[in-house]
Design an enzyme around this catalytic site. Structure first.
Site, PDB file in Angstrom:
ATOM      1  CG  ASP A 144      -6.065   1.239  -0.453  1.00 30.79           C
ATOM      2  OD1 ASP A 144      -5.172   2.112  -0.491  1.00 30.79           O
ATOM      3  OD2 ASP A 144      -6.142   0.400   0.472  1.00 30.79           O
ATOM      4  CG  ASP A 171      -3.035  -0.572  -2.291  1.00 33.95           C
ATOM      5  OD1 ASP A 171      -2.873   0.603  -1.916  1.00 33.95           O
ATOM      6  OD2 ASP A 171      -3.657  -1.417  -1.618  1.00 33.95           O
ATOM      7  CG  ASP A 209      -2.460   4.071  -1.464  1.00 31.42           C
ATOM      8  OD1 ASP A 209      -3.235   4.148  -2.437  1.00 31.42           O
ATOM      9  OD2 ASP A 209      -2.666   3.317  -0.502  1.00 31.42           O
ATOM     10  CB  SER A 226      -0.955  -0.033   1.197  1.00 27.99           C
ATOM     11  OG  SER A 226      -1.890   1.010   1.132  1.00 27.99           O
TER      12      SER A 226
END
Length: 455
Positions: free
Chosen positions: A246, A244, A242, A99
């Site tokens: 999300d 990933d 970020d 992440s």
């Protein structure tokens, strides 16, 4: 022993997190899912752009197939893209991602067949299998198969487009500056925003697991390139993800950083109705508290981390409560009626719906007036971590303030608050402080920092 933290398991690649360990995690979760289904299952596997992502995806695939699971390899995809695929196909998923953590980190996140991160009780079952090494290894002729899924990203973008107000956004003729931070969102968010009718300009837009342009975490100090791009491109808004994708963090049309807590409060204010409930973590900003009070809604606090927030939302929904929006001020926002998952692209589109009506600076100003300070105290080993926590506990009990111990130690002073807690993903103890007076916020953070340094 607790393996999974607030957002999966993470560590420095090839030091704390090794291919052998990831293989064992995959064998454990594959064994649990196979037992639950009373037979072999199909599992989606995705990764973000990190340099070690393919290595760990190979390890996870080997572990899953060794216990008889078939694997759909989605390649590089945002975490919410894997969740969308899992939900649409009715298969659980494994995501290789760290992440927002720096480039040297990687991790594993587990997703159920409904596209929702596994709850704590499910993670504990996986941990039990892992620690006891009770793996349901298949015989040589019953090991699982793998297949490449080439259109998972496209399917994710199509699902996003079907879920937002495309007409309102397109009619506003917005120029959007996008910084996907070299992460998985670089492969989906530009197309999504253009298909929404926006003119899109990008920075740090090439997928690169070394993150050469900036660190993956979309905090203010990392977004100088995006702020400059907003100004030079005369953009209506800037959006940052970020690693990933999300999360979504915003920059207004003047090139000024929009506090994540202000964006969350604005999105909540647009969604909440009297009698609704929203969920946030113990480091919640007064901005969200104000928005909840103004709407006549309720606020429930949880320990920090998406797993904890999702678990609380699921319980509230079972109890018949309406939870239209939830999340944290780090850009991780959930709209449970869309999907019980943090989705940076979807959050960005919902913010664009607000920008279509008024400038981003006005949206931010409506939830201004608070100042935040965040300090990290690093530790070297578990013994030092325990000394820091004991020092924080002593300082908290000595303070003349209302104490909350849901996650760490939060002190509410009436005019301000400070929170100290160990990170669930990095070897640091975090200190958060907020006040209307910036000096007051800094004073509270410094006081707690001094207490920890003495330890």
């Amino acid at each position: 022993m607790k393996i999974f933290g607030s957002s999966g398991v993470r560590g420095v690649a090839n030091e704390e997190l090794t291919p052998a360990f990831v293989t064992r995690v995959a064998m454990a979760v594959g064994s649990v899912w196979t037992a639950d289904a009373d037979g072999p299952v199909r599992i989606a596997l995705g990764r973000d752009t990190r340099a070690t992502g393919e290595m760990f995806a190979d390890s996870a695939s080997a572990g899953l197939t060794s216990v008889g699971c078939d694997v759909d390899r989605l390649g590089v995809i945002p975490t919410p893209g894997l969740q969308s695929y899992a939900d649409s196909e009715g298969v659980p998923g494994v995501m290789i991602t760290a992440s927002h953590n720096p480039a040297q980190y990687n991790g594993v996140k587990l997703v159920g067949s409904n596209g929702v991160e596994l709850a704590r009780d499910a993670l504990e079952r996986v941990e039990d299998r892992l620690l006891s090494e009770r793996f349901e290894q298949a015989t040589w002729d019953e090991t699982g198969d793998t297949r490449r899924v080439e259109d998972a990203r496209e399917r994710y973008v199509d699902a996003l487009l079907d879920s937002v107000d495309r007409e309102t956004i397109a009619d506003a003729d917005l120029t959007v500056a996008l910084d996907p931070g070299h992460g998985a969102g670089a492969l989906t968010s530009p197309e999504f925003l253009r298909r929404l009718g926006c003119r899109v300009v990008t920075v740090n837009g090439q997928p690169d697991g070394h993150f050469p342009g900036r660190d993956p975490e979309p905090v203010e100090k990392n977004l100088g390139d995006l702020r400059r791009l907003v100004r030079t491109a005369d953009a209506d808004v800037g959006i940052a993800h970020d690693g990933d994708a999300d999360r979504a963090i915003f920059v207004d049309e003047t090139g000024t950083h929009v506090e994540g807590d202000a964006a969350l409060a604005a999105l909540a204010a647009s969604e909440l109705q009297p009698g609704d409930t929203t969920v946030s973590a113990v480091n919640v900003s007064q901005r969200l508290v104000d928005a909840v009070d103004a709407a006549g809604a309720d606020l429930e606090l949880t320990p920090i981390g998406s797993t904890n927030i999702i678990t609380s939302i699921e319980r509230l929904q079972r109890e018949g409560e309406s939870v239209p929006v939830a999340g944290e001020g780090n850009g991780g926002v959930l709209f449970p009626d869309y999907r019980l998952a943090r989705d940076g692209a979807y959050t960005a589109a919902r913010f664009l719906e607000l920008v279509a009506e008024r400038p981003a600076s006005e949206i931010s100003a409506a939830h201004a007036g608070y100042h935040n300070v965040r300090v990290n105290v690093q530790y070297g080993d578990d013994a030092e971590r325990e000394r820091l926590i004991r020092a924080a506990e002593a300082a908290a009990h000595d303070a003349d303030a209302e104490l909350t111990t849901i996650d760490g130690y939060r002190l509410d002073f009436g005019d301000a608050w400070v929170l100290v807690r160990p990170s669930g993903t990095e070897p640091v103890v975090r200190i958060y402080a907020e006040a209307r007076d910036p000096d007051r916020a800094q004073e509270l953070a410094d006081s707690m920092y001094d207490a920890l340094q003495h330890a």
